[in-house]
Design a protein around this motif. Structure first.
Motif, mmCIF file in Angstrom:
data_model
loop_
_atom_site.group_PDB
_atom_site.id
_atom_site.type_symbol
_atom_site.label_atom_id
_atom_site.label_comp_id
_atom_site.label_asym_id
_atom_site.label_seq_id
_atom_site.Cartn_x
_atom_site.Cartn_y
_atom_site.Cartn_z
ATOM 1 N N PRO A 1 0.838 -1.201 0.000
ATOM 2 C CA PRO A 1 0.000 0.000 0.000
ATOM 3 C C PRO A 1 0.875 1.254 0.000
ATOM 4 N N HIS A 2 0.415 2.301 -0.695
ATOM 5 C CA HIS A 2 1.210 3.519 -0.773
ATOM 6 C C HIS A 2 0.420 4.761 -0.462
ATOM 7 N N GLN A 3 1.137 5.678 0.111
ATOM 8 C CA GLN A 3 0.603 6.999 0.322
ATOM 9 C C GLN A 3 0.293 7.588 -1.050
ATOM 10 N N ASN A 4 -0.730 8.385 -1.142
ATOM 11 C CA ASN A 4 -1.086 9.085 -2.383
ATOM 12 C C ASN A 4 -1.650 8.174 -3.458
ATOM 13 N N MET A 5 -1.648 6.881 -3.225
ATOM 14 C CA MET A 5 -2.160 5.978 -4.238
ATOM 15 C C MET A 5 -3.128 5.005 -3.581
ATOM 16 N N PRO A 6 -4.287 4.762 -4.223
ATOM 17 C CA PRO A 6 -5.235 3.829 -3.610
ATOM 18 C C PRO A 6 -4.633 2.423 -3.533
ATOM 19 N N ASP A 7 -5.106 1.651 -2.572
ATOM 20 C CA ASP A 7 -4.667 0.267 -2.453
ATOM 21 C C ASP A 7 -5.556 -0.574 -3.356
ATOM 22 N N PHE A 8 -5.006 -1.008 -4.491
ATOM 23 C CA PHE A 8 -5.834 -1.670 -5.490
ATOM 24 C C PHE A 8 -6.103 -3.141 -5.195
ATOM 25 N N ARG A 9 -5.301 -3.744 -4.343
ATOM 26 C CA ARG A 9 -5.410 -5.188 -4.124
ATOM 27 C C ARG A 9 -5.439 -5.928 -5.452
ATOM 28 N N LEU A 10 -4.409 -5.707 -6.227
ATOM 29 C CA LEU A 10 -4.302 -6.335 -7.538
ATOM 30 C C LEU A 10 -4.040 -7.822 -7.394
ATOM 31 N N SER A 11 -4.607 -8.602 -8.287
ATOM 32 C CA SER A 11 -4.283 -10.023 -8.306
ATOM 33 C C SER A 11 -2.899 -10.175 -8.919
ATOM 34 N N ARG A 12 -2.367 -11.356 -8.765
ATOM 35 C CA ARG A 12 -1.043 -11.612 -9.303
ATOM 36 C C ARG A 12 -1.012 -11.387 -10.825
ATOM 37 N N SER A 13 -2.042 -11.864 -11.527
ATOM 38 C CA SER A 13 -1.989 -11.721 -12.979
ATOM 39 C C SER A 13 -2.243 -10.271 -13.398
ATOM 40 N N GLU A 14 -3.054 -9.558 -12.627
ATOM 41 C CA GLU A 14 -3.246 -8.134 -12.941
ATOM 42 C C GLU A 14 -1.939 -7.382 -12.738
ATOM 43 N N THR A 15 -1.233 -7.725 -11.663
ATOM 44 C CA THR A 15 0.062 -7.095 -11.406
ATOM 45 C C THR A 15 1.019 -7.372 -12.565
ATOM 46 N N ASP A 16 1.067 -8.627 -12.997
ATOM 47 C CA ASP A 16 1.941 -9.002 -14.118
ATOM 48 C C ASP A 16 1.589 -8.208 -15.375
ATOM 49 N N ASP A 17 0.294 -8.115 -15.662
ATOM 50 C CA ASP A 17 -0.138 -7.427 -16.883
ATOM 51 C C ASP A 17 0.263 -5.948 -16.845
ATOM 52 N N LEU A 18 0.063 -5.321 -15.678
ATOM 53 C CA LEU A 18 0.404 -3.899 -15.549
ATOM 54 C C LEU A 18 1.910 -3.696 -15.678
ATOM 55 N N ILE A 19 2.675 -4.574 -15.058
ATOM 56 C CA ILE A 19 4.136 -4.471 -15.153
ATOM 57 C C ILE A 19 4.562 -4.677 -16.604
ATOM 58 N N GLY A 20 3.960 -5.671 -17.242
ATOM 59 C CA GLY A 20 4.278 -5.935 -18.651
ATOM 60 C C GLY A 20 4.011 -4.708 -19.510
ATOM 61 N N TYR A 21 2.886 -4.066 -19.237
ATOM 62 C CA TYR A 21 2.542 -2.877 -20.031
ATOM 63 C C TYR A 21 3.545 -1.749 -19.772
ATOM 64 N N ILE A 22 3.814 -1.477 -18.501
ATOM 65 C CA ILE A 22 4.725 -0.368 -18.180
ATOM 66 C C ILE A 22 6.101 -0.623 -18.807
ATOM 67 N N LEU A 23 6.602 -1.852 -18.679
ATOM 68 C CA LEU A 23 7.931 -2.137 -19.224
ATOM 69 C C LEU A 23 7.927 -2.138 -20.758
ATOM 70 N N SER A 24 6.760 -2.381 -21.344
ATOM 71 C CA SER A 24 6.686 -2.375 -22.807
ATOM 72 C C SER A 24 6.864 -0.965 -23.368
#
Ligand code: HEC
Length: 110
Positions: free
Chosen positions: A83-106
């Motif tokens: 969880p982070h200050q200034n950012m909502p706690d999304f409680r992302l699933s593992r695959s959602e986390t992977d997808d977001l990381i994949g997108y950002i790194l792309s």
């Protein structure tokens, strides 16, 4: 013969540790990550590299994150899983986390 099993084990180890995988290997599903980012992150971040408007000044555009050499799969994962200050706690699933990381790194330009 145990070959099949050790190949699977090696794949799991590589997958969980993500050693050097940030550059070498694609994480997650980029298209799905892009969609998630548009839905959940775009209120604060500029998620589309082509966009020049939107988001807030506080949150770095995803293209800026991608361009930062300090940004790695490991770092993004650690960030998104806590969880982070200034950012909502999304409680992302593992695959959602992977997808977001994949997108950002792309968004990283070679
Ligand atoms: C309510 C606004 C808001 C939303 C929504 C939001 N963020 Fe953020 N995010 C921020 C702010 C503000 C920062 C700057 C961090 C800080 O300094 O606290 C940030 C920073 C980050 C960082 C940078 C971490 C670093 O290493 O500096 C990442 C990665 C990130 N956000 C990912 C995401 C993702 C992925 C989503 C969508 C699931 C998202 N954010 C949604 C506000 C938001």
């Amino acid at each position: 013969m145990n070959l099949g099993r050790s190949v699977v084990a090696a794949a799991i180890v590589a997958g969980t540790m993500g050693i050097g995988a940030a550059q070498a290997q694609q994480v997650g599903d980029v298209a799905a990550g892009r969609k998630l980012a548009g839905e959940w992150c775009s209120a604060c971040h500029v998620v589309d590299p082509g966009a020049t408007r939107g988001g807030t000044d506080l949150a770095p555009p995803f293209a800026t994150l991608a361009a930062d050499p300090r940004t790695t799969e490991f770092r993004l994962r650690a960030f998104l899983m806590t969880p982070h200050q200034n950012m909502p706690d999304f409680r992302l699933s593992r695959s959602e986390t992977d997808d977001l990381i994949g997108y950002i790194l792309s968004l990283r330009r070679p």
